[in-house]
Design an enzyme around this catalytic site. Structure first.
Site, PDB file in Angstrom:
ATOM      1  N   ASN A  15       0.873  -1.174   0.000  1.00 53.14           N
ATOM      2  CA  ASN A  15       0.000   0.000   0.000  1.00 53.14           C
ATOM      3  C   ASN A  15       0.915   1.230   0.000  1.00 53.14           C
ATOM      4  OD1 ASN A  15      -1.817   2.017   0.493  1.00 53.14           O
ATOM      5  ND2 ASN A  15      -2.755   1.038   2.284  1.00 53.14           N
ATOM      6  N   LYS A  22       3.314   0.727   3.093  1.00 53.10           N
ATOM      7  CA  LYS A  22       2.971  -0.313   4.068  1.00 53.10           C
ATOM      8  C   LYS A  22       3.097  -1.648   3.369  1.00 53.10           C
ATOM      9  CE  LYS A  22      -0.607   2.433   6.284  1.00 53.10           C
ATOM     10  NZ  LYS A  22      -2.053   2.587   6.424  1.00 53.10           N
ATOM     11  N   ARG A  95      -2.505  -1.937  -3.503  1.00 55.55           N
ATOM     12  CA  ARG A  95      -3.685  -1.089  -3.365  1.00 55.55           C
ATOM     13  C   ARG A  95      -3.526   0.066  -4.355  1.00 55.55           C
ATOM     14  NH1 ARG A  95      -5.488   2.492   1.857  1.00 55.55           N
ATOM     15  NH2 ARG A  95      -7.465   3.177   0.980  1.00 55.55           N
ATOM     16  N   HIS A 183     -12.133   4.092  -0.574  1.00 56.95           N
ATOM     17  CA  HIS A 183     -12.137   3.213   0.607  1.00 56.95           C
ATOM     18  C   HIS A 183     -12.777   1.857   0.296  1.00 56.95           C
ATOM     19  CE1 HIS A 183     -11.820   6.968   3.369  1.00 56.95           C
ATOM     20  NE2 HIS A 183     -10.632   6.413   3.203  1.00 56.95           N
ATOM     21  N   GLY A 212     -11.300   7.281   9.489  1.00 61.48           N
ATOM     22  CA  GLY A 212      -9.862   7.305   9.776  1.00 61.48           C
ATOM     23  C   GLY A 212      -9.356   8.702   9.532  1.00 61.48           C
ATOM     24  N   ASN A 213      -8.096   8.818   9.175  1.00 60.30           N
ATOM     25  CA  ASN A 213      -7.562  10.110   8.776  1.00 60.30           C
ATOM     26  C   ASN A 213      -8.306  10.571   7.521  1.00 60.30           C
ATOM     27  OD1 ASN A 213      -5.861  12.169   9.318  1.00 60.30           O
ATOM     28  ND2 ASN A 213      -4.240  11.366   8.003  1.00 60.30           N
ATOM     29  N   ARG A 243      -8.610  17.213   5.371  1.00 60.43           N
ATOM     30  CA  ARG A 243      -9.397  17.533   4.168  1.00 60.43           C
ATOM     31  C   ARG A 243     -10.767  18.083   4.562  1.00 60.43           C
ATOM     32  NH1 ARG A 243      -8.749  11.756   1.488  1.00 60.43           N
ATOM     33  NH2 ARG A 243      -7.182  11.311   3.064  1.00 60.43           N
ATOM     34  N   GLY A 333     -13.136   5.169  14.046  1.00 62.02           N
ATOM     35  CA  GLY A 333     -14.285   4.277  14.231  1.00 62.02           C
ATOM     36  C   GLY A 333     -13.958   3.102  15.146  1.00 62.02           C
ATOM     37  N   GLU A 384      -7.639  -3.914   5.058  1.00 65.41           N
ATOM     38  CA  GLU A 384      -7.579  -3.737   3.603  1.00 65.41           C
ATOM     39  C   GLU A 384      -6.575  -4.692   2.962  1.00 65.41           C
ATOM     40  OE1 GLU A 384      -6.867   0.246   4.594  1.00 65.41           O
ATOM     41  OE2 GLU A 384      -8.636   1.019   3.567  1.00 65.41           O
TER      42      GLU A 384
HETATM   43  P1  ADP Z   1      -5.660   6.395   7.497  1.00 61.56           P
HETATM   44  O1  ADP Z   1      -6.807   7.063   6.787  1.00 61.56           O
HETATM   45  O2  ADP Z   1      -4.396   7.186   7.423  1.00 61.56           O
HETATM   46  O3  ADP Z   1      -5.511   4.920   7.158  1.00 61.56           O
HETATM   47  P2  ADP Z   1      -6.392   5.402  10.128  1.00 61.56           P
HETATM   48  O4  ADP Z   1      -7.565   4.572   9.780  1.00 61.56           O
HETATM   49  O5  ADP Z   1      -5.143   4.717  10.551  1.00 61.56           O
HETATM   50  O6  ADP Z   1      -6.070   6.486   9.030  1.00 61.56           O
HETATM   51  O7  ADP Z   1      -6.857   6.396  11.298  1.00 61.56           O
HETATM   52  C1  ADP Z   1      -5.948   7.299  11.866  1.00 61.56           C
HETATM   53  C2  ADP Z   1      -6.690   8.191  12.802  1.00 61.56           C
HETATM   54  O8  ADP Z   1      -7.409   7.432  13.783  1.00 61.56           O
HETATM   55  C3  ADP Z   1      -5.747   9.064  13.623  1.00 61.56           C
HETATM   56  O9  ADP Z   1      -5.405  10.217  12.944  1.00 61.56           O
HETATM   57  C4  ADP Z   1      -6.580   9.353  14.836  1.00 61.56           C
HETATM   58  O10 ADP Z   1      -7.334  10.519  14.583  1.00 61.56           O
HETATM   59  C5  ADP Z   1      -7.529   8.191  14.962  1.00 61.56           C
HETATM   60  N1  ADP Z   1      -7.219   7.354  16.130  1.00 61.56           N
HETATM   61  C6  ADP Z   1      -6.338   6.347  16.217  1.00 61.56           C
HETATM   62  N2  ADP Z   1      -6.326   5.840  17.475  1.00 61.56           N
HETATM   63  C7  ADP Z   1      -7.231   6.549  18.186  1.00 61.56           C
HETATM   64  C8  ADP Z   1      -7.697   6.517  19.536  1.00 61.56           C
HETATM   65  N3  ADP Z   1      -7.223   5.639  20.412  1.00 61.56           N
HETATM   66  N4  ADP Z   1      -8.650   7.400  19.903  1.00 61.56           N
HETATM   67  C9  ADP Z   1      -9.137   8.288  19.026  1.00 61.56           C
HETATM   68  N5  ADP Z   1      -8.747   8.368  17.738  1.00 61.56           N
HETATM   69  C10 ADP Z   1      -7.815   7.520  17.326  1.00 61.56           C
END
Ligand code: ADP
Length: 404
Positions: A15, A22, A95, A183, A212-213, A243, A333, A384
């Site tokens: 990825n 990754k 990916r 996604h 996620g981010n 974003r 989530g 994923e």
């Molecule tokens: P990406 O879209 O980069 O794959 P991820 O799915 O890894 O992102 O999500 C990353 C985000 O998840 C972080 O920026 C953070 O905001 C949130 N996150 C991760 N762990 C926690 C936690 N324990 N509590 C709240 N938010 C979290």
């Protein structure tokens, strides 16, 4: 029998992002990664993290300057050689963020496919070039090994015009200006998990919140994507880490025409300085930091995000004329009980009753709605990479049958 024949077969999932690569290694027949790695800060120094099957850190004997994706690919090769000297890579799955209109499933990467991917760069300029760089690096690193592309847009190709079109002159739709979703690998995984653990609900109306981010929602009816919040690009829909998400196009015109902003300035604001970061006045794009901060600015960002998630869930439900299951996944989530609680409280009008104990203290994949909740709510960690590996295995198996 040659020495090669004795080697254990394995699959590699890659990825490649703008500054990261990754990788996940799967031994033949396994769905749990035997090794996962994360090369970060490509182009700005480099940082390498590798873990074994139990999540324990693994350290390579040397350090790396990650100038480009080729350098990151060298880390992958060194990690394979060092920790798994007796394996043979059967296929590398990638990916790929954008598959345009033509790619509706995983595919072997050929020179023609690469040409098509190059043409898609203009649709996803921030992601596609890095995916392609990862593919070229892997082709050089594993010559002769089948390379397979898995597209984030493919899962949404089942959507129809009412859900994936824009209200601009119709010929643009025919020219490919439409909502592609994204996604898709995550949604495909959650869809498969729901089919496995709750087949009745899978046949119904499911909204998945990939928070996620990058963040989006998807309406999945009887296992097929019906609508999603991400649009033509990965900037639309929910507000994200940095974003902006959905925005009145008039704001863009205002910035360009009245404020005289350059396109690169505008792009920086909308992609890198907005979302949770912008909403919190520059405090953070990370939900963990915002949750701990407890300041007015942090709470403003969280509440705005929650409000948009709720509005989006209602919109996804409207697309399906109902909802039987809501699933939370991805970083926020999966880990933010606060966001899940706030979203569920705001969706009480839809019949959601949260099981506070399961939400706060439960571990792993679980039901987080109470017994008397009209709408079931689950938390399912996404994966994923395993979708990439399943696709690679399936394509290789088809090839063997075709060649038989
Ligand atoms: P990406 O879209 O980069 O794959 P991820 O799915 O890894 O992102 O999500 C990353 C985000 O998840 C972080 O920026 C953070 O905001 C949130 N996150 C991760 N762990 C926690 C936690 N324990 N509590 C709240 N938010 C979290």
């Amino acid at each position: 029998m040659t020495a090669n024949n004795k080697k254990a077969k394995c699959f590699l999932a890659l990825n490649a992002g703008s500054s990261s690569l990754k990788f996940a290694l799967y031994l033949d027949g396994q769905e749990k990664e035997s090794m996962v790695g994360h090369c970060e800060q490509i182009g700005t120094g480099g940082n390498v993290r590798i873990k074994d099957i139990d999540g324990k850190p693994l350290t390579l004997p040397k350090t790396y300057e990650l100038d480009n994706h080729e350098a990151a690919m060298q880390v992958v090769m060194d990690a394979l050689a060092h920790f798994f000297p007796d394996i043979e890579v059967q296929a590398v799955g990638h990916r790929v963020v954008h598959g345009g209109r033509s790619f509706d499933g995983p595919i072997f990467i050929t020179p023609t496919v690469l040409e098509n991917l190059d043409r898609l760069v203009k649709l996803a300029p921030l992601h596609e070039p890095h995916n392609i760089a990862g593919i070229h690096a892997a082709m050089a690193a594993f010559p002769g090994v089948p390379q397979i592309a898995c597209f984030d847009t493919a899962f949404h190709r089942s959507q129809r015009f009412v859900n994936n079109g824009f209200a601009i002159p119709y010929h643009y739709y025919e020219e490919g200006i439409l909502r592609y979703g994204f996604h898709g690998l995550s949604y495909e995984y959650i869809n498969a998990e729901v089919a496995r653990i709750a087949p009745d609900l899978h046949q119904g109306k499911v909204v998945v919140a990939h928070l996620g981010n990058g963040a989006s929602l998807c309406a999945i009816e009887a296992g097929r994507s019906k609508a999603s919040t991400m649009g033509f690009t990965a900037i639309d829909g929910l507000p994200m880490g940095t974003r902006c998400g959905q925005l009145d196009p008039g704001v863009v015109l205002h910035f360009l025409e009245t404020e005289g902003m350059s396109i690169s300035e505008l792009s920086r604001i909308l992609y890198k300085e907005s979302g949770l970061l912008g909403l919190s006045g520059g405090l953070s794009n990370d939900m963990r930091v915002l949750t701990e901060a407890g300041t007015e600015a942090a709470n403003r960002a969280i509440d705005f995000f929650v409000n948009k998630v709720c509005a989006g869930v209602a919109s996804m439900a409207a697309a399906m004329q109902g909802i039987d299951l809501l699933v939370f996944t991805a970083g926020i989530g999966e880990h933010s009980s606060l966001v899940r609680r706030k979203v569920c409280e705001n969706l009480a009008w839809m019949g959601v009753v949260l099981d506070d104990i399961s939400n706060e203290r439960g571990k792993g994949r679980r039901l987080i709605s109470a017994k008397d909740s009209k709408l079931k709510v689950m938390m399912i960690p996404t994966d994923e990479e395993v979708i990439i590996v399943r696709a690679a295995r399936a394509l290789l198996a088809e090839k063997v049958v075709a060649e038989f």
